[in-house]
Write a protein that holds these residues in place. Structure first.
Motif, short mmCIF file in Angstrom:
data_model
loop_
_atom_site.label_atom_id
_atom_site.label_comp_id
_atom_site.label_asym_id
_atom_site.label_seq_id
_atom_site.Cartn_x
_atom_site.Cartn_y
_atom_site.Cartn_z
N ILE A 29 0.86 -1.18 0.00
CA ILE A 29 0.00 0.00 0.00
C ILE A 29 0.90 1.23 0.00
O ILE A 29 2.07 1.16 0.38
CB ILE A 29 -0.94 0.06 1.23
N THR A 30 0.34 2.36 -0.43
CA THR A 30 1.07 3.63 -0.36
C THR A 30 0.35 4.50 0.66
O THR A 30 -0.84 4.78 0.52
CB THR A 30 1.10 4.32 -1.73
N GLU A 31 1.10 4.90 1.69
CA GLU A 31 0.54 5.73 2.75
C GLU A 31 0.84 7.21 2.49
O GLU A 31 1.88 7.55 1.94
CB GLU A 31 1.14 5.35 4.10
N ILE A 32 -0.08 8.07 2.92
CA ILE A 32 0.13 9.51 2.92
C ILE A 32 0.60 9.86 4.33
O ILE A 32 -0.13 9.66 5.30
CB ILE A 32 -1.16 10.28 2.59
N LEU A 101 4.90 10.14 0.26
CA LEU A 101 4.16 8.92 -0.05
C LEU A 101 5.08 7.75 0.26
O LEU A 101 6.18 7.66 -0.28
CB LEU A 101 3.75 8.90 -1.53
N VAL A 102 4.64 6.89 1.16
CA VAL A 102 5.48 5.80 1.65
C VAL A 102 4.87 4.47 1.23
O VAL A 102 3.74 4.16 1.59
CB VAL A 102 5.62 5.85 3.19
N ASN A 103 5.63 3.70 0.43
CA ASN A 103 5.19 2.36 0.05
C ASN A 103 5.51 1.39 1.18
O ASN A 103 6.64 1.36 1.67
CB ASN A 103 5.89 1.90 -1.23
N LYS A 104 4.52 0.61 1.56
CA LYS A 104 4.68 -0.31 2.69
C LYS A 104 4.19 -1.68 2.26
O LYS A 104 3.06 -1.83 1.79
CB LYS A 104 3.87 0.22 3.86
N TYR A 105 5.05 -2.69 2.42
CA TYR A 105 4.67 -4.06 2.06
C TYR A 105 3.61 -4.59 3.02
O TYR A 105 3.64 -4.30 4.22
CB TYR A 105 5.89 -4.98 2.08
#
Length: 194
Positions: A29-32, A101-105
């Motif tokens: 997911i990509t977090e704000i 924007l942070v991509n998180k597995y």
């Protein structure tokens, strides 16, 4: 003090078709995440566990499959904007240092430092307007009442949150962290702040 109340907002991004090896893809997911400090002072080598970056205020839908074509996605952006622009007074409007924007597995056992394909998005420098990110904002102008001279503004601190059973109003239950809503999923219970 702002006289604007943002009641709904969404951020729209366009996912880039990936040119990397499909076998390396990991669902994510990509977090704000708002920046707590100016970007120049933030260590950007680890965006997931970072004291200079605040907790997520929104996230895009999980991407479970390798992106084989360009496509739009969106995330709720209301909470993010309300951190910076709200009619409650300047004490409540945080300093806007921007967002990351942070991509998180999302798979268990996969750590943020593992190598995998990160989702990429089109940026603001794109020539085609349809590729650029944008934000929709729905707001209304509200009256911000000023304290009269000689009076002080009083801030009420929430001391307790309870769940009220509407079908049995004499029964109160211990609340959880939600300030409103239906904690057990039934229409008979409702959260109230007292």
């Amino acid at each position: 003090t702002h006289n604007v109340w943002v009641y709904e907002s969404k951020m729209f991004l366009k996912i880039k078709e990936s040119t990397e090896n499909e076998e390396d893809f990991v669902p994510q997911i990509t977090e704000i995440r708002p920046l707590g400090d100016p970007i120049d002072s933030v260590d950007t080598t680890d965006l997931v566990d970072n004291d200079g970056i605040e907790e997520p205020t929104g996230e895009f839908k999980e991407i479970k499959k390798f992106p084989k074509n360009d496509r739009r996605t969106f995330a709720e952006f209301t909470e993010t904007i309300q951190k910076y622009v709200n009619p409650s007074g300047s004490d409540y409007n945080k300093e806007n240092n921007g967002i990351v924007l942070v991509n998180k597995y999302t798979e268990e056992g996969v750590t943020p430092k593992d190598d995998g394909i990160n989702i990429r998005y089109y940026g603001t420098e794109e020539e085609d307007e349809d590729d650029k990110p944008f934000i929709d904002v729905c707001y209304k102008v509200v009256e911000v009442k000023k304290c009269e001279e000689g009076t002080e503004e009083v801030i009420f601190v929430v001391k307790k949150v309870v769940t009220v059973d509407k079908s049995n109003p004499d029964t109160n239950f211990a609340g959880d962290d939600l300030t409103i809503g239906s904690p057990d999923g039934t229409p008979d219970t409702e959260k109230r702040v007292i």
